[in-house]
Design a protein around this motif. Structure first.
Motif, PDB file in Angstrom:
ATOM      1  N   ALA A   1       9.148 -10.870   3.178  1.00 11.40           N
ATOM      2  CA  ALA A   1       7.710 -10.570   3.233  1.00 11.40           C
ATOM      3  C   ALA A   1       7.346  -9.527   2.182  1.00 11.40           C
ATOM      4  O   ALA A   1       6.337  -9.675   1.470  1.00 11.40           O
ATOM      5  CB  ALA A   1       7.322 -10.087   4.628  1.00 11.40           C
ATOM      6  N   GLU A   2       8.156  -8.501   2.071  1.00 16.36           N
ATOM      7  CA  GLU A   2       7.902  -7.444   1.077  1.00 16.36           C
ATOM      8  C   GLU A   2       7.843  -8.024  -0.337  1.00 16.36           C
ATOM      9  O   GLU A   2       6.950  -7.701  -1.121  1.00 16.36           O
ATOM     10  CB  GLU A   2       9.012  -6.399   1.169  1.00 16.36           C
ATOM     11  N   LYS A   3       8.776  -8.893  -0.657  1.00 20.80           N
ATOM     12  CA  LYS A   3       8.852  -9.445  -2.017  1.00 20.80           C
ATOM     13  C   LYS A   3       7.710 -10.427  -2.301  1.00 20.80           C
ATOM     14  O   LYS A   3       7.203 -10.467  -3.426  1.00 20.80           O
ATOM     15  CB  LYS A   3      10.215 -10.076  -2.251  1.00 20.80           C
TER      16      LYS A   3
ATOM     17  N   LEU B   1       2.455 -11.036  -5.202  1.00 22.60           N
ATOM     18  CA  LEU B   1       0.994 -11.087  -5.266  1.00 22.60           C
ATOM     19  C   LEU B   1       0.441  -9.895  -6.048  1.00 22.60           C
ATOM     20  O   LEU B   1      -0.442 -10.049  -6.895  1.00 22.60           O
ATOM     21  CB  LEU B   1       0.402 -11.129  -3.854  1.00 22.60           C
ATOM     22  N   LEU B   2       0.972  -8.717  -5.770  1.00 22.93           N
ATOM     23  CA  LEU B   2       0.536  -7.530  -6.497  1.00 22.93           C
ATOM     24  C   LEU B   2       0.887  -7.628  -7.977  1.00 22.93           C
ATOM     25  O   LEU B   2       0.100  -7.234  -8.843  1.00 22.93           O
ATOM     26  CB  LEU B   2       1.155  -6.274  -5.874  1.00 22.93           C
TER      27      LEU B   2
ATOM     28  N   PHE C   1       2.765  -0.792  -7.861  1.00 23.78           N
ATOM     29  CA  PHE C   1       3.144  -0.453  -6.496  1.00 23.78           C
ATOM     30  C   PHE C   1       4.388   0.418  -6.529  1.00 23.78           C
ATOM     31  O   PHE C   1       5.204   0.325  -7.437  1.00 23.78           O
ATOM     32  CB  PHE C   1       3.375  -1.717  -5.642  1.00 23.78           C
ATOM     33  N   PRO C   2       4.525   1.281  -5.505  1.00 24.94           N
ATOM     34  CA  PRO C   2       5.691   2.158  -5.463  1.00 24.94           C
ATOM     35  C   PRO C   2       6.930   1.388  -4.991  1.00 24.94           C
ATOM     36  O   PRO C   2       6.816   0.307  -4.419  1.00 24.94           O
ATOM     37  CB  PRO C   2       5.297   3.211  -4.423  1.00 24.94           C
TER      38      PRO C   2
ATOM     39  N   LEU D   1       2.052  -1.473   1.245  1.00 21.23           N
ATOM     40  CA  LEU D   1       1.807  -2.571   0.310  1.00 21.23           C
ATOM     41  C   LEU D   1       0.529  -3.324   0.679  1.00 21.23           C
ATOM     42  O   LEU D   1      -0.233  -3.726  -0.194  1.00 21.23           O
ATOM     43  CB  LEU D   1       3.009  -3.512   0.266  1.00 21.23           C
ATOM     44  N   ARG D   2       0.290  -3.484   1.983  1.00 14.82           N
ATOM     45  CA  ARG D   2      -0.940  -4.144   2.440  1.00 14.82           C
ATOM     46  C   ARG D   2      -2.175  -3.377   1.987  1.00 14.82           C
ATOM     47  O   ARG D   2      -3.195  -3.977   1.667  1.00 14.82           O
ATOM     48  CB  ARG D   2      -0.966  -4.265   3.969  1.00 14.82           C
ATOM     49  N   MET D   3      -2.088  -2.056   1.981  1.00 12.64           N
ATOM     50  CA  MET D   3      -3.230  -1.250   1.525  1.00 12.64           C
ATOM     51  C   MET D   3      -3.549  -1.564   0.065  1.00 12.64           C
ATOM     52  O   MET D   3      -4.717  -1.596  -0.317  1.00 12.64           O
ATOM     53  CB  MET D   3      -2.938   0.238   1.716  1.00 12.64           C
ATOM     54  N   LEU D   4      -2.537  -1.827  -0.731  1.00  8.20           N
ATOM     55  CA  LEU D   4      -2.766  -2.204  -2.124  1.00  8.20           C
ATOM     56  C   LEU D   4      -3.339  -3.614  -2.222  1.00  8.20           C
ATOM     57  O   LEU D   4      -4.215  -3.868  -3.049  1.00  8.20           O
ATOM     58  CB  LEU D   4      -1.462  -2.093  -2.922  1.00  8.20           C
ATOM     59  N   VAL D   5      -2.851  -4.515  -1.379  1.00 12.19           N
ATOM     60  CA  VAL D   5      -3.404  -5.876  -1.353  1.00 12.19           C
ATOM     61  C   VAL D   5      -4.879  -5.818  -0.984  1.00 12.19           C
ATOM     62  O   VAL D   5      -5.695  -6.556  -1.537  1.00 12.19           O
ATOM     63  CB  VAL D   5      -2.625  -6.789  -0.377  1.00 12.19           C
ATOM     64  N   ASP D   6      -5.230  -4.916  -0.101  1.00  6.28           N
ATOM     65  CA  ASP D   6      -6.624  -4.771   0.329  1.00  6.28           C
ATOM     66  C   ASP D   6      -7.560  -4.484  -0.843  1.00  6.28           C
ATOM     67  O   ASP D   6      -8.734  -4.858  -0.810  1.00  6.28           O
ATOM     68  CB  ASP D   6      -6.729  -3.667   1.381  1.00  6.28           C
TER      69      ASP D   6
END
Length: 138
Positions: free
Chosen positions: A51-53, A58-59, A66-67, A75-80
């Motif tokens: 899931a992380e990868k 996507l990012l 991303f860090p 990571l979801r906050m960045l996807v947002d």
């Protein structure tokens, strides 16, 4: 998938390839893990990694830095910032976060009850399907 340049496309394929390999490993291990807590935890680890990868793919596609983190919520906050609906759809994947590192050491293990390995696989597959649908549409 139509990333803007060949280097980005190559990196994107690498992220997806690694994510696919983690999901394949989880599915393989899950076949013989119901009666073995350690194997269920390893399934959780590979599902978290998968899931992380996919999220990082996507990012990467959107060229969002991303860090180095295993925390799916971060990571979801960045996807947002690029796709609010996708970030909302990934919320269930956050429960996989503790399996990123805690399963590696005795005594610090996130509990994966019988049946949770199947939930972990469904969750990782859902992230995969979402990310690939977005990438194929763009």
């Amino acid at each position: 998938m139509r990333p803007p340049n060949p280097n980005l496309e190559s990196l994107l394929r690498q992220w997806i390839g690694k994510a696919d390999a983690d999901l394949d490993a989880a599915e393989y291990l899950a076949l013989n893990s119901t009666d073995n807590a350690c194997r269920r935890e390893i399934v959780g680890f590979h599902c978290q990694q998968s899931a992380e990868k996919y999220i990082k793919a996507l990012l990467t596609y959107h060229q969002v830095d991303f860090p180095k983190t295993h925390h799916i919520g971060r990571l979801r906050m960045l996807v947002d910032t690029i796709n609010r609906e996708a970030a909302e759809a990934m919320i269930e994947a956050e429960w996989l976060t503790p399996f990123a590192a805690q399963t590696r050491y005795p005594g610090d293990v996130a509990e994966m009850l019988p049946g949770d390995e199947l939930k972990a696989i469904r969750t990782a597959r859902a992230v995969k399907e979402l990310v690939l649908r977005i990438l194929n549409a763009e």
